[in-house]
Scaffold this active site. Structure first.
Site, PDB file in Angstrom:
ATOM      1  N   GLU A  48      45.688  35.997  37.693  1.00 36.79           N
ATOM      2  CA  GLU A  48      46.982  36.038  38.327  1.00 36.79           C
ATOM      3  C   GLU A  48      47.795  34.575  38.138  1.00 36.79           C
ATOM      4  OE1 GLU A  48      46.427  36.679  42.558  1.00 36.79           O
ATOM      5  OE2 GLU A  48      45.635  38.722  42.134  1.00 36.79           O
ATOM      6  N   GLU A  98      41.552  46.689  38.963  1.00 39.41           N
ATOM      7  CA  GLU A  98      41.698  46.718  40.609  1.00 39.41           C
ATOM      8  C   GLU A  98      42.459  48.128  41.017  1.00 39.41           C
ATOM      9  OE1 GLU A  98      42.635  43.161  42.120  1.00 39.41           O
ATOM     10  OE2 GLU A  98      41.578  41.734  40.485  1.00 39.41           O
TER      11      GLU A  98
END
Length: 327
Positions: A157, A263
């Site tokens: 991220e 994910e």
């Protein structure tokens, strides 16, 4: 329809002798095995000691249906090095031991992330010190599981929604070069592990975050930074599955050897959305696998949106059956 089909399958395959006994409500051949039959490496999920022990159905479903495990939290920095130089691996050891004893691939998650970062790391403002701390953390965690982990999310991220680099503590103190340093450190520790950059909102080919990531990865790969793969988290809203194919194709053009869906969860868990995502990976040669971010809805970080393949009673949803049929 799911219950009727599951019951019929249970009768049909009751006499089969299987190495890993399946839950009677599930398909006779695991969705992981069906996915691998198309040349992919895994269809996996997540786990940690708490969720594996919370309900006996969770490990049973994992053993029956999934071929890969990602630790949900136990390999993050706050869990593995809560104090400088003092490492704790009880949670991650538990997950790795469970995965290995049941023949599951492991994705390590995650080494460098701005979140779940101990305050002692965030208090370091000397560049040289932070580099040393980051390198030591990467080396210590990876060395413990060297040869056991298929792939690592080395950085997680690190992009803003506009495609620029997030001004994380690592970026602010070290600069963009922390990305190169992290990957080169990881490669030196375990040359055989696949090294990934992982992020969310990479679900549309034209989205600025995706195009910014692709441009940066192209630049880094051209400069020799050892990035093997891009992980698209793929936390989707309802109806967003159709765009994933184009997004994966765009990510595959960044120059890495692999891409993966890391994910996956989808609000509402519609069959159409889930099948679209599975087919997107099947149709992209560089896409090696899919990790669903949880087994059953009660354990999801988005539980109120019912985003997973198994419901609150740990029974398979229509999306599970649709995937099994599509494969």
């Amino acid at each position: 329809m799911v219950q009727i089909k599951a019951a019929a399958l249970a009768v049909l395959f009751a006499s089969n002798v299987l190495a890993n006994p399946i839950e009677p409500r599930q398909a006779s051949v695991s969705i992981d095995a069906k996915f691998k039959a198309h040349g992919k490496k895994y269809l996996g999920t997540i786990g940690d000691q708490y969720t594996l022990n919370k309900n006996a159905k969770t490990p049973a479903i994992i053993k029956a249906d999934f071929g890969q495990l990602t630790p949900e939290n136990s390999m993050k920095w706050d869990a593995t090095e809560p104090n400088r130089g003092q490492f704790s691996f009880s949670g991650s050891d538990y997950l790795v031991n469970f995965a290995q004893s049941n023949g599951k691939l492991i994705r390590g998650h995650t080494l460098v992330w701005h979140s779940q970062l101990p305050s002692w790391v965030q208090s370091i403002y000397d560049k040289g010190t932070l580099i040393q701390v980051m390198q030591n953390h990467i080396a210590t965690v990876m060395q413990r599981y060297k040869g056991k982990v298929y792939a690592w999310d080395v950085v997680n991220e690190i992009f803003n929604e506009d495609g620029s680099l997030r001004q994380s503590h690592f970026y602010n103190v070290i600069g963009e070069d922390y990305v190169r340093i992290a990957f080169e450190t990881a490669r030196a520790v375990d040359p055989n592990a696949k090294l990934y950059i992982n992020d969310y909102n990479l679900d549309s080919a034209s989205y600025p975050k995706l195009t910014g990531l692709v441009n940066h990865v192209k630049k880094w790969v051209a400069a020799g930074v050892p990035i093997d793969g891009i992980g698209s988290q793929t936390h989707l809203s309802a109806g967003a599955g159709a765009a994933v194919s184009g997004a994966l194709n765009a990510l595959a053009g960044a120059g890495t050897k692999e891409v993966a869906i890391t994910e996956l969860d989808i609000a509402g868990a519609s069959s159409t959305d889930y099948v679209n995502v599975v087919k997107a990976c099947l149709n992209q040669p560089k896409c090696v696998g899919i990790t669903v971010w949880g087994v059953a809805d009660p354990d999801s970080w988005r539980s109120s949106s019912s985003p997973l393949l198994f419901d609150s009673n740990y029974n398979p949803k229509a999306a599970y059956t649709a995937i099994a049929n599509a494969l």
